[in-house]
Design a protein around this motif. Structure first.
Motif, PDB file in Angstrom:
ATOM      1  N   GLU A  65     -22.326  69.963  48.500  1.00  0.00           N
ATOM      2  CA  GLU A  65     -22.956  69.292  49.632  1.00  0.00           C
ATOM      3  C   GLU A  65     -22.271  69.645  50.947  1.00  0.00           C
ATOM      4  N   ILE A  66     -20.945  69.768  50.923  1.00  0.00           N
ATOM      5  CA  ILE A  66     -20.228  70.116  52.145  1.00  0.00           C
ATOM      6  C   ILE A  66     -20.664  71.484  52.642  1.00  0.00           C
ATOM      7  N   PHE A  67     -20.725  72.468  51.734  1.00  0.00           N
ATOM      8  CA  PHE A  67     -21.163  73.804  52.131  1.00  0.00           C
ATOM      9  C   PHE A  67     -22.583  73.763  52.672  1.00  0.00           C
ATOM     10  N   ALA A  68     -23.469  73.022  51.991  1.00  0.00           N
ATOM     11  CA  ALA A  68     -24.872  72.983  52.386  1.00  0.00           C
ATOM     12  C   ALA A  68     -25.026  72.451  53.803  1.00  0.00           C
ATOM     13  N   LEU A 107     -17.193  93.056  61.776  1.00  0.00           N
ATOM     14  CA  LEU A 107     -17.138  92.175  60.624  1.00  0.00           C
ATOM     15  C   LEU A 107     -17.956  92.725  59.445  1.00  0.00           C
ATOM     16  N   ARG A 108     -17.358  92.644  58.267  1.00  0.00           N
ATOM     17  CA  ARG A 108     -18.062  93.007  57.035  1.00  0.00           C
ATOM     18  C   ARG A 108     -18.816  91.792  56.507  1.00  0.00           C
ATOM     19  N   PRO A 109     -19.740  91.992  55.556  1.00  0.00           N
ATOM     20  CA  PRO A 109     -20.470  90.849  55.010  1.00  0.00           C
ATOM     21  C   PRO A 109     -19.557  89.732  54.507  1.00  0.00           C
ATOM     22  N   GLY A 110     -18.468  90.100  53.817  1.00  0.00           N
ATOM     23  CA  GLY A 110     -17.541  89.094  53.315  1.00  0.00           C
ATOM     24  C   GLY A 110     -16.822  88.354  54.423  1.00  0.00           C
ATOM     25  N   ASP A 111     -16.548  89.058  55.532  1.00  0.00           N
ATOM     26  CA  ASP A 111     -15.898  88.402  56.674  1.00  0.00           C
ATOM     27  C   ASP A 111     -16.842  87.379  57.326  1.00  0.00           C
ATOM     28  N   TRP A 112     -18.119  87.747  57.407  1.00  0.00           N
ATOM     29  CA  TRP A 112     -19.075  86.781  57.935  1.00  0.00           C
ATOM     30  C   TRP A 112     -19.129  85.550  57.041  1.00  0.00           C
ATOM     31  N   ALA A 113     -19.139  85.766  55.730  1.00  0.00           N
ATOM     32  CA  ALA A 113     -19.152  84.637  54.796  1.00  0.00           C
ATOM     33  C   ALA A 113     -17.932  83.750  55.008  1.00  0.00           C
ATOM     34  N   MET A 114     -16.783  84.360  55.254  1.00  0.00           N
ATOM     35  CA  MET A 114     -15.571  83.580  55.500  1.00  0.00           C
ATOM     36  C   MET A 114     -15.686  82.758  56.782  1.00  0.00           C
ATOM     37  N   SER A 115     -16.308  83.343  57.813  1.00  0.00           N
ATOM     38  CA  SER A 115     -16.420  82.614  59.078  1.00  0.00           C
ATOM     39  C   SER A 115     -17.313  81.386  58.922  1.00  0.00           C
ATOM     40  N   PHE A 116     -18.351  81.488  58.089  1.00  0.00           N
ATOM     41  CA  PHE A 116     -19.203  80.313  57.855  1.00  0.00           C
ATOM     42  C   PHE A 116     -18.551  79.347  56.881  1.00  0.00           C
ATOM     43  N   GLU A 117     -17.836  79.871  55.901  1.00  0.00           N
ATOM     44  CA  GLU A 117     -17.128  78.981  54.977  1.00  0.00           C
ATOM     45  C   GLU A 117     -16.119  78.126  55.734  1.00  0.00           C
ATOM     46  N   LEU A 175     -16.429  76.684  58.423  1.00  0.00           N
ATOM     47  CA  LEU A 175     -17.054  75.488  58.986  1.00  0.00           C
ATOM     48  C   LEU A 175     -16.934  74.293  58.046  1.00  0.00           C
ATOM     49  N   SER A 176     -16.701  74.558  56.763  1.00  0.00           N
ATOM     50  CA  SER A 176     -16.504  73.491  55.777  1.00  0.00           C
ATOM     51  C   SER A 176     -15.032  73.241  55.475  1.00  0.00           C
ATOM     52  N   SER A 177     -14.144  73.849  56.239  1.00  0.00           N
ATOM     53  CA  SER A 177     -12.714  73.725  55.982  1.00  0.00           C
ATOM     54  C   SER A 177     -12.230  72.293  56.199  1.00  0.00           C
ATOM     55  N   PRO A 178     -11.315  71.821  55.369  1.00  0.00           N
ATOM     56  CA  PRO A 178     -10.700  70.499  55.582  1.00  0.00           C
ATOM     57  C   PRO A 178      -9.967  70.405  56.915  1.00  0.00           C
TER      58      PRO A 178
END
Length: 562
Positions: A40-43, A201-211, A213-216
């Motif tokens: 849910e946090i990621f969503a 940025l590579r695809p994985g780096d973009w994924a990290m940047s959005f991930e 946003l859910s960081s504690p």
């Protein structure tokens, strides 16, 4: 008297005497979020960001950077290759795009152009001489959306998309926040290609940047630290970059419209009736799937709960109810009487004809930014609708069976190669699903696998948004039962098998307000989820799947450095 004649009389009598009844609204059940807690946090914070603190942020205010007018102004800057554009240049840029609508969808002038120019939907007013200004754009932000499922691997290639979805409003802001305005039947989606952003940025780096946003480390309630991080992504992706080597120098992949307002038959009252019908028939489909072990009971509950509205739409809904009642009648026939194989084509043709006269046509368009401005182009992943019920479409689906079922088929590439698409699509009749039952004059369905037909429909733009979503889940089940059960003695056994398959495979999408994945009509609520389609938010739904893909891309980043 023949069975076909008996059925015709039965349908006619039911058509005449069916009472107009009502029932409680089912929207809350269809839309209730049912996410696994871990995802849910990621969503909410990384994938589909629509919390009220985003939608009502000052930067989403009229003419501000997150607003429709602000984003459109960035496209105008990229088009003119200027740090800033004049009011006249912005107006010319927007009007060039709107003219491509008005020529074929005259309601766009009434419900959008005149509203933007005059502050009211008045086709008689002089809409052509008033400057269209960013701060008066009649749109509100509905959601920001990261699509990692469009990326293939972490290290290179396609990087996914970042999308901004806006809904048409019934008024212009004029000193108010757009989020305060009620919505109308149109969404516009700016789809940014992350591989085109002027950065390494590579695809994985973009994924990290959005991930992140859910960081504690960021607040969990969308407070300042989260919104600052979100704003950095917005700036990086959506702004015109004069140093970019891209042509045009902005990352927009395409702009998509999804609307009913352009059709001459559209009225707000009629569209409200259509949404109520969709709610009723979607509930009927769910009644059937939930009663897979006892299809006759499910059909009876379904028939009882279909709401037949007053007014011009009653005829189409009567006909749908009569199809349900026909299946019930056949299922209760003793022995093993043959089911007339032309019954399906008769019912679907009549239904399509009735709805063509009554309902406004839904349409999706696609535009790209080029040297001429925002220019319309072929809508991807949608066959020429004139091929419905054709040998060509039947052969295409059968020949690509494995790739369609596992989702690996590139519909746009394959259909374009075979000439099955066209530049501008005809309008979509929402009660006319992809059919294969009248090929070359034959009455049997030539694509035998119900799951194959449904998966193909979901992969097309028209099928995903309208013709096979929610409402037509019911119609597809009914026509499958009538087409494939060899006689009345096996009808319920086949229905049981088919409904179990639907229950297991979740074949039909559950869109909101009949056509939308993100509704422009409903109030998002404080948490920003009341306007989202259930197939996105439910347990195991699309947002859960996108969360898995995002984490796969993140996990793969380490291998890029080897």
């Amino acid at each position: 008297m023949s069975l076909v004649k008996n059925l015709s009389i039965s349908i006619a009598s039911l058509f005449a005497v069916f009472p107009r009844t009502g029932r409680a609204d089912v929207r809350s059940e269809l839309l209730r979020p049912d996410l696994r807690e871990a995802d849910e946090i990621f969503a909410e914070r990384s994938l589909l960001m629509s919390h009220s603190r985003i939608l009502r942020h000052p930067k989403a205010g009229a003419g501000e950077p997150w607003s429709f007018g602000g984003v459109m102004k960035e496209l105008a800057r990229a088009h003119f290759r200027k740090k800033d554009v004049s009011a006249e240049e912005f107006n010319a840029f927007v009007r060039q795009w709107l003219q491509s609508f008005e020529s074929q969808r005259p309601g766009i002038r009434t419900h959008l152009t005149c509203l933007w120019a005059l502050g009211k939907a008045d086709p008689k007013g002089d809409c052509n001489t008033v400057l269209l200004r960013p701060e008066n754009a009649p749109f509100k932000l509905l959601a920001a959306n990261y699509r990692p499922d469009f990326a293939k691997e972490s290290c290179e290639g396609e990087a996914g998309e970042f999308r901004l979805t806006y809904g048409l409003t019934l008024d212009v802001p004029r000193g108010r926040h757009p989020a305060d305005l009620p919505g109308e039947e149109m969404t516009l989606i700016f789809e940014y290609d992350l591989a085109k952003v002027n950065s390494p940025l590579r695809p994985g780096d973009w994924a990290m940047s959005f991930e992140k946003l859910s960081s504690p480390d960021l607040c969990s309630d969308f407070c300042g630290s989260y919104l600052q991080q979100f704003d950095r992504i917005m700036e990086r992706v959506t702004q015109y970059d004069p140093s970019s080597s891209q042509n045009p120098p902005i990352a927009l992949g395409q702009l998509r419209s999804n609307e009913l307002v352009g059709d001459p038959l559209f009225t707000p009252a009629l569209s409200a009736s259509l949404r109520a019908i969709a709610d009723s028939l979607s509930q009927c489909y769910l009644d059937l799937v939930r009663s897979a072990e006892n299809p006759l009971l499910g059909l009876q509950v379904c028939s009882k709960n279909i709401v037949v509205p007053a007014g011009p739409t009653a005829q189409a809904v009567h006909l749908i109810k009569n199809v349900v009642d026909t299946v019930i009648t056949l299922a209760q026939k003793p022995g093993a009487l043959p089911i007339p194989k032309n019954l399906v084509s008769i019912l679907t043709e009549v239904l399509a004809g009735v709805s063509n006269r009554i309902f406004p046509r839904w349409e999706m368009r696609e535009a790209e930014l080029n040297s001429f401005g925002l220019q319309g182009r072929m809508t991807k992943d949608t066959p020429d609708l004139r091929l419905n019920n054709s040998v060509q479409l039947r052969d295409f689906v059968n020949q690509h069976e494995v790739a369609i079922l596992d989702g690996s088929v590139n519909l746009n590439l394959e259909m374009d190669r075979l000439g099955l698409q066209r530049d501008f699509q005809p309008l979509v009749n929402p009660f006319d699903p992809w059919r294969f039952n009248k090929v070359a004059g034959l009455s049997t369905d030539m694509v035998q696998d119900a799951r194959l037909r449904s998966k193909f429909a979901q992969l097309t733009c028209g099928g995903c948004h309208a013709t096979q979503a929610g409402t037509n889940g019911l119609l597809s089940v009914l026509t499958d039962i009538l087409t494939h059960a060899p006689h009345t003695g096996e009808l319920l056994a086949y229905a049981n098998t088919l409904l179990q398959e639907h229950k297991a495979a979740d074949l039909h999408l559950e869109n909101i307000d009949a056509f939308y994945m993100i509704s422009p009509i409903r109030n998002p609520g404080f948490a920003g989820q009341a306007h989202l389609a259930r197939f996105l938010t439910k347990d195991g739904g699309d947002l859960d799947k996108r969360a898995v893909k995002m984490l796969e891309l993140v996990d793969g980043v380490g291998a890029c450095r080897l």
